[in-house]
Motif scaffolding. Structure first.
Motif, mmCIF file in Angstrom:
data_model
loop_
_atom_site.group_PDB
_atom_site.id
_atom_site.type_symbol
_atom_site.label_atom_id
_atom_site.label_comp_id
_atom_site.label_asym_id
_atom_site.label_seq_id
_atom_site.Cartn_x
_atom_site.Cartn_y
_atom_site.Cartn_z
ATOM 1 N N MET A 1 0.841 -1.181 0.000
ATOM 2 C CA MET A 1 0.000 0.000 0.000
ATOM 3 C C MET A 1 0.883 1.240 0.000
ATOM 4 O O MET A 1 1.805 1.362 0.796
ATOM 5 C CB MET A 1 -0.888 -0.039 1.241
ATOM 6 C CG MET A 1 -1.862 1.065 1.331
ATOM 7 S SD MET A 1 -3.321 0.583 0.438
ATOM 8 C CE MET A 1 -4.286 2.006 0.594
ATOM 9 N N LEU A 2 0.592 2.127 -0.901
ATOM 10 C CA LEU A 2 1.363 3.357 -1.030
ATOM 11 C C LEU A 2 0.908 4.361 0.018
ATOM 12 O O LEU A 2 -0.281 4.621 0.174
ATOM 13 C CB LEU A 2 1.177 3.939 -2.433
ATOM 14 C CG LEU A 2 1.903 5.233 -2.752
ATOM 15 C CD1 LEU A 2 3.411 5.013 -2.680
ATOM 16 C CD2 LEU A 2 1.522 5.711 -4.127
ATOM 17 N N ASN A 3 1.858 4.877 0.735
ATOM 18 C CA ASN A 3 1.555 5.899 1.720
ATOM 19 C C ASN A 3 2.494 7.066 1.492
ATOM 20 O O ASN A 3 3.699 6.895 1.599
ATOM 21 C CB ASN A 3 1.726 5.356 3.136
ATOM 22 C CG ASN A 3 1.159 6.289 4.173
ATOM 23 O OD1 ASN A 3 0.388 7.179 3.855
ATOM 24 N ND2 ASN A 3 1.550 6.102 5.407
ATOM 25 N N PRO A 4 2.044 8.208 1.127
ATOM 26 C CA PRO A 4 0.660 8.667 1.017
ATOM 27 C C PRO A 4 -0.034 8.107 -0.225
ATOM 28 O O PRO A 4 0.631 7.731 -1.185
ATOM 29 C CB PRO A 4 0.801 10.180 0.925
ATOM 30 C CG PRO A 4 2.168 10.418 0.415
ATOM 31 C CD PRO A 4 3.006 9.268 0.877
ATOM 32 N N PRO A 5 -1.364 8.069 -0.202
ATOM 33 C CA PRO A 5 -2.119 7.520 -1.334
ATOM 34 C C PRO A 5 -1.879 8.313 -2.622
ATOM 35 O O PRO A 5 -1.619 9.516 -2.589
ATOM 36 C CB PRO A 5 -3.579 7.649 -0.899
ATOM 37 C CG PRO A 5 -3.549 7.893 0.561
ATOM 38 C CD PRO A 5 -2.222 8.497 0.884
ATOM 39 N N ASN A 7 -3.919 9.324 -4.883
ATOM 40 C CA ASN A 7 -4.843 10.443 -5.134
ATOM 41 C C ASN A 7 -4.432 11.694 -4.359
ATOM 42 O O ASN A 7 -4.662 12.809 -4.806
ATOM 43 C CB ASN A 7 -6.290 10.056 -4.844
ATOM 44 C CG ASN A 7 -6.533 9.681 -3.404
ATOM 45 O OD1 ASN A 7 -5.609 9.560 -2.606
ATOM 46 N ND2 ASN A 7 -7.788 9.473 -3.065
ATOM 47 N N GLN A 8 -3.800 11.523 -3.217
ATOM 48 C CA GLN A 8 -3.297 12.672 -2.464
ATOM 49 C C GLN A 8 -2.099 13.298 -3.189
ATOM 50 O O GLN A 8 -1.950 14.514 -3.212
ATOM 51 C CB GLN A 8 -2.897 12.234 -1.056
ATOM 52 C CG GLN A 8 -2.510 13.372 -0.149
ATOM 53 C CD GLN A 8 -2.150 12.894 1.251
ATOM 54 O OE1 GLN A 8 -2.265 11.717 1.565
ATOM 55 N NE2 GLN A 8 -1.712 13.812 2.075
ATOM 56 N N LEU A 9 -1.272 12.457 -3.791
ATOM 57 C CA LEU A 9 -0.116 12.957 -4.542
ATOM 58 C C LEU A 9 -0.548 13.657 -5.825
ATOM 59 O O LEU A 9 -0.031 14.719 -6.161
ATOM 60 C CB LEU A 9 0.837 11.807 -4.865
ATOM 61 C CG LEU A 9 1.554 11.186 -3.672
ATOM 62 C CD1 LEU A 9 2.197 9.875 -4.068
ATOM 63 C CD2 LEU A 9 2.581 12.146 -3.117
ATOM 64 N N THR A 10 -1.501 13.064 -6.546
ATOM 65 C CA THR A 10 -1.940 13.667 -7.808
ATOM 66 C C THR A 10 -2.757 14.936 -7.582
ATOM 67 O O THR A 10 -2.938 15.714 -8.509
ATOM 68 C CB THR A 10 -2.737 12.668 -8.671
ATOM 69 O OG1 THR A 10 -3.818 12.140 -7.917
ATOM 70 C CG2 THR A 10 -1.850 11.546 -9.175
ATOM 71 N N ALA A 11 -3.220 15.161 -6.370
ATOM 72 C CA ALA A 11 -3.882 16.430 -6.062
ATOM 73 C C ALA A 11 -2.858 17.568 -6.035
ATOM 74 O O ALA A 11 -3.190 18.712 -6.338
ATOM 75 C CB ALA A 11 -4.607 16.341 -4.725
ATOM 76 N N LYS A 12 -1.618 17.240 -5.696
ATOM 77 C CA LYS A 12 -0.545 18.242 -5.648
ATOM 78 C C LYS A 12 0.174 18.369 -6.988
ATOM 79 O O LYS A 12 0.533 19.454 -7.403
ATOM 80 C CB LYS A 12 0.488 17.875 -4.574
ATOM 81 C CG LYS A 12 -0.067 17.775 -3.184
ATOM 82 C CD LYS A 12 -0.314 19.134 -2.610
ATOM 83 C CE LYS A 12 -0.823 18.991 -1.188
ATOM 84 N NZ LYS A 12 -1.090 20.255 -0.568
ATOM 85 N N VAL A 13 0.419 17.222 -7.638
ATOM 86 C CA VAL A 13 1.137 17.175 -8.914
ATOM 87 C C VAL A 13 0.297 16.332 -9.859
ATOM 88 O O VAL A 13 0.009 15.178 -9.562
ATOM 89 C CB VAL A 13 2.538 16.541 -8.738
ATOM 90 C CG1 VAL A 13 3.275 16.489 -10.053
ATOM 91 C CG2 VAL A 13 3.345 17.295 -7.694
#
Length: 70
Positions: A1-5, A7-13
């Protein structure tokens, strides 16, 4: 499991490629110079995870050359 998720990363980049290249570059920097850490505490023990946490927290942003911005 990727942490941070992701979708949280793609919200920034908005590009997964930019996330990967930025995280890899930052991870190398963290591995070579631990004193450059931007967060007080990390959930991840590995440099790539730490770099992803910094991206998700908005501490690191990718640098995109102007000629690529179209």
């Amino acid at each position: 499991m990727l942490n941070p998720p992701l979708n949280q990363l793609t919200a920034k980049v908005n590009s997964k490629y930019l996330i990967a290249t930025t995280a890899a570059k930052r991870a190398r920097e963290l591995d070579e110079r631990r004193e450059t850490a931007l967060l007080d505490q990390y959930q991840s023990a590995k440099p790539v995870g730490k770099a992803l946490e910094e991206i998700a927290d908005g501490k690191i942003e990718p640098v995109v050359p102007k000629e690529y911005l179209g």
